[in-house]
Motif scaffolding. Structure first.
Motif, PDB file in Angstrom:
ATOM      1  N   ARG A   5      52.527  98.508  98.571  1.00  0.00           N
ATOM      2  CA  ARG A   5      51.326  99.025  98.066  1.00  0.00           C
ATOM      3  C   ARG A   5      51.363  99.411  96.386  1.00  0.00           C
TER       4      ARG A   5
ATOM      5  N   VAL B 233      43.423 115.835 104.973  1.00  0.00           N
ATOM      6  CA  VAL B 233      42.440 115.869 105.948  1.00  0.00           C
ATOM      7  C   VAL B 233      41.653 114.450 105.495  1.00  0.00           C
ATOM      8  N   GLU B 234      41.926 113.485 104.688  1.00  0.00           N
ATOM      9  CA  GLU B 234      41.648 112.209 104.845  1.00  0.00           C
ATOM     10  C   GLU B 234      42.907 111.319 104.170  1.00  0.00           C
ATOM     11  N   PRO B 235      42.744 110.039 104.356  1.00  0.00           N
ATOM     12  CA  PRO B 235      44.034 109.215 103.668  1.00  0.00           C
ATOM     13  C   PRO B 235      44.085 109.529 102.356  1.00  0.00           C
TER      14      PRO B 235
ATOM     15  N   ALA C 180      36.366 117.316 109.922  1.00  0.00           N
ATOM     16  CA  ALA C 180      37.769 116.605 109.785  1.00  0.00           C
ATOM     17  C   ALA C 180      38.398 115.741 110.974  1.00  0.00           C
TER      18      ALA C 180
ATOM     19  N   GLY D 241      38.298 108.380 108.902  1.00  0.00           N
ATOM     20  CA  GLY D 241      39.151 109.042 107.529  1.00  0.00           C
ATOM     21  C   GLY D 241      40.686 109.648 107.923  1.00  0.00           C
ATOM     22  N   VAL D 242      41.265 108.637 108.848  1.00  0.00           N
ATOM     23  CA  VAL D 242      42.418 108.979 109.509  1.00  0.00           C
ATOM     24  C   VAL D 242      43.366 107.560 109.349  1.00  0.00           C
ATOM     25  N   ARG D 243      44.746 107.595 108.629  1.00  0.00           N
ATOM     26  CA  ARG D 243      45.444 106.736 108.459  1.00  0.00           C
ATOM     27  C   ARG D 243      46.600 106.805 109.768  1.00  0.00           C
TER      28      ARG D 243
ATOM     29  N   VAL E 286      54.829 112.365 111.563  1.00  0.00           N
ATOM     30  CA  VAL E 286      53.498 111.919 111.518  1.00  0.00           C
ATOM     31  C   VAL E 286      52.550 112.742 110.909  1.00  0.00           C
TER      32      VAL E 286
ATOM     33  N   TYR F 167      45.928  99.303 104.877  1.00  0.00           N
ATOM     34  CA  TYR F 167      46.431  99.979 103.503  1.00  0.00           C
ATOM     35  C   TYR F 167      47.583  99.152 102.941  1.00  0.00           C
TER      36      TYR F 167
ATOM     37  N   PHE G 297      41.800 114.161 112.659  1.00  0.00           N
ATOM     38  CA  PHE G 297      43.249 114.211 112.547  1.00  0.00           C
ATOM     39  C   PHE G 297      44.012 113.209 113.722  1.00  0.00           C
ATOM     40  N   PHE G 298      45.009 112.601 113.424  1.00  0.00           N
ATOM     41  CA  PHE G 298      45.880 111.818 114.232  1.00  0.00           C
ATOM     42  C   PHE G 298      47.217 112.309 114.054  1.00  0.00           C
ATOM     43  N   PRO G 299      48.116 112.612 115.137  1.00  0.00           N
ATOM     44  CA  PRO G 299      47.527 112.918 116.616  1.00  0.00           C
ATOM     45  C   PRO G 299      46.836 114.201 116.711  1.00  0.00           C
TER      46      PRO G 299
ATOM     47  N   TYR H 212      50.257 100.533 107.838  1.00  0.00           N
ATOM     48  CA  TYR H 212      49.335 101.624 107.957  1.00  0.00           C
ATOM     49  C   TYR H 212      47.751 101.096 107.860  1.00  0.00           C
TER      50      TYR H 212
ATOM     51  N   MET I  40      56.554  99.793 102.816  1.00  0.00           N
ATOM     52  CA  MET I  40      55.218  99.692 102.832  1.00  0.00           C
ATOM     53  C   MET I  40      54.659 100.499 101.478  1.00  0.00           C
TER      54      MET I  40
END
Lengths: 380, 142
Positions: A143, A239-241, B38, B93-95, A366, B67, B40-42, B87, A139
């Protein structure tokens, strides 16, 4: 604070060892490193053992085989950075003044633990939806191709280069050169990656004897190489992608190593980087600041990363060619750096090299960019 | 007039990360920081942005942007190949990594608008079917 030197190195052949286990391999590398250092086994004061899937107290099984049971020893697990982390821990024990002569050994008998693709720990949410390590890097490759226009052929050239280097390394898993066509026609693993884009399942071990200033004066055999930096970081939760085509973790770990060693990326003469997949080498060298972002595929095409090129990358054959016995990998990288800097690298010798860098990066969890990253800088 | 109730609530394959309602709707679950906002996952125990430890568990949006993706040809023992894996970026704002569905493996594109679909996802130790999530291109997405 004392400096740290690599006095002796040892490494088994990488490949399939059906008649040995992880402790056998680790013991062979351990004994070779002691002999290479020109010291007596009793002069080893402590040991660290990196491995991932070899079960409890593998390091103690090695000590028992080599007659040194009784030493302080810690087993170290940090996924594919386990061996490199063992070196860092050994260096810290010396810097702290606790020990003067410490062994770091990394070993893995992977052929009896895994077949096919490595996966994250089964408890991980990404493993639960079918993540494999090849697919994660696939992946990233897709990209990167989209953002920087890298061609599939350019990516194949990374594997071609590393297998060519491995063919000149008597300890490598693969000893056969391949062509771009071989890569493009190999079995599909996770689009766009194919079999030759992936490091193999390998058994093997490596070991290094690290010593203090005081010990290098007393025991120094004239071949000691200074470990100028050994840095470790873990990946952060974003905190963000953020982009997956650049590695902030690799970058941060490298910057800390450059600062500690008092050098910049422009001073590095060659590097062993964690090419678990062809695309991984691209991401590593750009994260390390050795090549500009987006520039590495073209540089490989022009031969800049070849032995004899401007900045040789993975002269040992890397993980793609030499093989990837997880715990052994990070230690074997340092073995290669030492042999190159001593001028003992045979057919794959880089002329005049003074500064070598080793980079490991391992593990997937993760939401974390990468689990553990190490950078070692060795200076002649 | 009574509303028909399903005989059993679908069983989520990962209840901590994925909630399936009695009506069969599915939601990814994560954390929202009550201090800085903010996501979050998980689910996390503390915010990696501000280190605030008071996080609330929230349901995420069911739309996303693709993505990147791959088609897995060499599988783990748990999944039949090939399957598409991607993805996706959620509006919070979470991937999130997810399997993709709804197109031939070659027909996904980076940047596609996606939506969550609830689908059968393996079986538990007793052989009962479990429910999970995949993402599919929204209708009309190129």
């Amino acid at each position: 604070m004392t400096g740290v030197y690599v006095l002796g190195v040892g490494m088994t052949r990488f490949g399939k060892h059906p008649d040995k286990d992880a402790a056998d391999l680790g013991s062979a590398a351990f004994q070779e490193a002691v002999t290479d250092a020109g010291i007596e086994p009793r002069q080893i004061e402590a040991a660290y053992c990196g491995h991932v899937f070899q079960g409890m107290v593998t390091g103690q099984r090695i000590l028992a085989q080599v007659g040194l049971a009784g030493l302080p020893l810690s087993n170290v697990e940090n996924a594919c950075s386990s061996g490199a982390t063992a070196i860092r821990e050994a260096s810290l024990a010396i810097r702290a003044g606790e020990h003067d002569v410490v062994m770091a050994v990394g070993t893995e008998h992977l052929t009896t633990k895994f077949r096919g693709a490595l996966t994250p720990d089964p408890s991980d949410p990404e493993a639960a939806v079918g993540a494999t390590m090849p697919s994660v890097y696939a992946m990233r490759a897709r990209r990167y191709m989209e953002e920087f226009g890298m061609t599939r052929r350019q990516l194949a050239l990374v594997a071609v280069k590393n297998k060519r280097n491995a063919a000149a390394n008597p300890l490598a898993h693969f000893r056969k050169e391949i062509t771009v066509e071989d890569v493009l026609e190999s079995r599909p693993i996770a689009d766009p990656l194919r079999l030759h884009d992936c490091s193999p399942v390998t058994d093997g071990a490596a070991a290094v004897v690290l010593v203090s200033d005081r010990a290098v004066k007393k025991l120094g055999n004239g071949r000691a190489i200074r470990l100028a930096a050994s840095t470790l970081f873990t990946g952060t939760v974003d905190v963000e992608p953020t982009t997956m085509t650049f590695e902030p973790l690799t970058h941060k770990t490298a910057l800390a190593a450059y600062e500690r060693a008092g050098i910049g990326p422009e001073d590095v003469d060659f590097a062993e980087v964690h090419d678990c997949f062809s695309i991984a080498e691209v991401l590593r060298v750009e994260g390390l600041g050795l090549f500009e972002r987006g520039a590495y595929p073209g540089a490989v095409e022009r031969g800049e990363a070849d032995i004899g090129g401007r900045l040789p990358i993975n002269p040992s054959g890397g993980l793609l060619g030499k093989g990837h016995p997880l715990g052994g990998t990070g230690v074997a990288q340092v073995v290669e750096l030492v042999r190159q800097l001593r001028g003992e690298a045979g057919d794959r010798q880089i002329e005049g090299a003074k500064v070598g860098l080793a980079h490991c990066r391992g593990g997937k969890a993760v939401g974390i960019e990468g689990a553990a990253c190490t950078v070692q800088v060795l200076v002649k | 007039m009574t509303t028909a109730q399903p005989e059993t609530v679908p069983k989520s394959f990962r209840p901590v990360e994925f909630e399936v309602t009695a009506g069969g709707e599915g939601f990814l679950l994560g954390s929202r920081c009550s201090n800085c906002g903010a996501h979050f996952f998980p689910v996390r125990q503390a915010c990696s942005g501000c280190l605030h430890a008071d996080l609330e568990t929230v349901r995420f949006s069911t739309t996303a942007t693709l993505y990147t993706f791959s088609v897995v040809r060499q599988s783990t023992p748990d999944f039949a190949v090939p399957y598409a894996l991607g993805y996706v970026d959620l509006p919070e704002g979470v991937r999130v990594m997810a399997q993709l569905t709804g197109r031939d493996p070659e027909d996904y594109q980076i940047g596609m608008e996606m939506e969550l679909v609830v689908e059968p996802f393996g079986a538990d130790e007793d052989g009962n079917e479990m429910t999970g999530y995949r993402f599919q291109p929204k209708e009309g997405s190129q």
